[in-house]
Scaffold this motif. Structure first.
Motif, mmCIF file in Angstrom:
data_model
loop_
_atom_site.group_PDB
_atom_site.id
_atom_site.type_symbol
_atom_site.label_atom_id
_atom_site.label_comp_id
_atom_site.label_asym_id
_atom_site.label_seq_id
_atom_site.Cartn_x
_atom_site.Cartn_y
_atom_site.Cartn_z
ATOM 1 N N GLU A 14 -28.862 -14.336 44.576
ATOM 2 C CA GLU A 14 -29.351 -16.020 43.386
ATOM 3 C C GLU A 14 -29.803 -15.917 42.003
ATOM 4 N N ARG A 17 -27.118 -14.517 39.681
ATOM 5 C CA ARG A 17 -26.086 -15.624 39.543
ATOM 6 C C ARG A 17 -26.512 -15.869 38.308
ATOM 7 N N GLU A 18 -28.071 -16.716 38.556
ATOM 8 C CA GLU A 18 -28.606 -17.595 37.216
ATOM 9 C C GLU A 18 -29.549 -16.625 36.349
ATOM 10 N N TRP A 20 -31.592 -15.088 36.432
ATOM 11 C CA TRP A 20 -33.386 -14.363 36.104
ATOM 12 C C TRP A 20 -33.625 -13.400 36.091
#
Length: 63
Positions: A14, A17-18, A20
């Motif tokens: 995640e 994907r973001e 971060w």
């Protein structure tokens, strides 16, 4: 412990994907710790088992 590792893997995906990046690095450190702990648990479970045999009774103990 495997659930924790799987959760961290999902969080890493995640975060990637973001975008971060700082979160990814921190999660990778956590992932390495979880994998080390799993390896340690696995090594401990593979240690030799001691077989004690069947217990015996002394002749004076029988009623």
């Amino acid at each position: 412990m495997e659930e924790i590792r799987d959760n961290i893997l999902a969080r890493v995906a995640e975060a990637e994907r973001e975008g971060w990046l700082g979160e990814v690095e921190g999660l990778k450190v956590s992932l390495a710790g979880a994998e080390d702990k799993l390896a340690q648990i696995d090594r401990q479970s593979q240690k030799a088992t001691i077989i004690l045999g069947m217990p015996t009774t002394r002749s004076g103990d029988v009623e």
